[in-house]
Design an enzyme around this catalytic site. Structure first.
Site, mmCIF file in Angstrom:
data_model
loop_
_atom_site.group_PDB
_atom_site.id
_atom_site.type_symbol
_atom_site.label_atom_id
_atom_site.label_comp_id
_atom_site.label_asym_id
_atom_site.label_seq_id
_atom_site.Cartn_x
_atom_site.Cartn_y
_atom_site.Cartn_z
ATOM 1 C CG ASP A 49 44.172 50.613 43.550
ATOM 2 O OD1 ASP A 49 43.668 51.317 42.660
ATOM 3 O OD2 ASP A 49 44.675 49.487 43.324
ATOM 4 C CE1 TYR A 54 45.501 43.684 41.871
ATOM 5 C CE2 TYR A 54 44.927 45.241 43.594
ATOM 6 C CZ TYR A 54 45.505 44.974 42.373
ATOM 7 O OH TYR A 54 46.082 46.003 41.653
ATOM 8 C CE LYS A 83 43.588 48.701 39.923
ATOM 9 N NZ LYS A 83 43.687 48.148 41.285
ATOM 10 C CG HIS A 116 43.233 44.913 36.352
ATOM 11 N ND1 HIS A 116 42.981 44.286 37.545
ATOM 12 C CD2 HIS A 116 44.528 45.313 36.441
ATOM 13 C CE1 HIS A 116 44.056 44.306 38.308
ATOM 14 N NE2 HIS A 116 45.009 44.921 37.656
#
Length: 280
Positions: A49, A54, A83, A116
């Site tokens: 994931d 990120y 996401k 998200h």
């Protein structure tokens, strides 16, 4: 009920998603990230994931490519989630963001693509884009993240396709029972991020007492609690011994009494933002 690390649950569209996966939030691009993912896949993990925000999709993609070769696996044996970030929400923006994520990951499709955060005034158009990606076969399943009951109800009023997954902060201090009940009624799979409360629960007295009873770690007890509640969970770690330990949860079962003790720890306490008050 999951009996093995590679056991899956069928989402409402029939796609099988592993009960356990590796989260890579706050793991920067570089060798530590790549090694963590390669180690996880070598030890049997099949779900990874990540998210655009990120800023590690390139490394995740490299690690996946190397791990598939090293372990003689096909792409279809992995379940990869990303996401769309708040800055990229909107119909056209989401389609473009999906293409960017896919290119960074070096993949031809995603198994799961999530909104998200529920940015007011934007998440419905974003959902419409996810429906398009899904109908075109560019993603196997679509869902949301950090959505509360009222957000889900709002999306579903106009949606052609119901979200398949809702990934939320969930741990013993934030048990999310009303949301879990709602999602079960609607056939939406709940998934826990930060299941260990970013390590803040590892010295919690009740959890330590329960862990000692089973000869397990607090982390293992929490992950087992998730699974027994029917919740997919994605603990994060970059250390190989923790990656292995976190999924050694199939040789014991928590009693109803112990499940209740853990449920009773709920304080509605978050480590992340409150989706209703987050200033996007």
């Amino acid at each position: 009920m999951a009996q093995h690390l590679q056991d899956t649950t069928a989402l409402h569209n029939g796609v099988n998603m592993p009960w356990l996966g590796l989260g890579v939030f706050q793991v920067e691009e570089g060798s530590e990230l790549i090694q963590a993912i390669k180690s996880a896949i070598a030890h049997g993990y099949r779900s990874i994931d990540t998210a655009a925000i990120y800023q590690n999709e390139t490394g995740v993609g490299q690690a996946i490519k190397e791990a598939l070769q090293d372990n003689n696996l096909s792409r279809e044996e992995l379940f990869v989630t990303s996401k769309v970030w708040t800055a990229d929400m909107g119909y056209e923006e989401t389609i473009a963001a999906y293409k960017t994520s896919l290119a960074k990951l070096g993949l031809e499709y995603l198994d799961l693509y999530l909104i998200h955060w529920p940015v007011k005034g934007k998440y419905k158009e974003t959902w419409r884009a996810l429906e398009t990606l899904y109908k075109e076969g560019r993603v196997k399943a679509i869902g949301v993240s950090n959505f509360q009951i009222h957000h889900l109800e709002d999306v579903m009023k106009d949606a052609e396709i119901k979200p398949m997954v809702n990934q939320v902060e969930l741990h013993p201090y934030l048990s999310q029972q009303p949301l879990l009940s709602f999602c079960k009624e609607q056939g939406i799979q709940l998934e826990a991020w930060s299941p260990l409360m970013q390590g803040q629960l590892l010295d919690q007295p009740v959890l330590k007492q329960i862990a000692a009873k089973y000869g397990k770690s607090v982390a293992q007890v929490i992950i087992r609690w998730d699974l027994q509640r029917g919740i997919i969970t994605i603990p994060k770690s970059t250390k190989e011994h923790r990656i292995i330990e976190n999924v050694d949860v199939f040789d014991f079962q928590l009693t109803e009494e112990d499940m209740t003790l853990i449920n009773d720890l709920n304080q509605d306490q978050r480590v992340g933002p409150d989706p209703d008050n987050f200033d996007f």
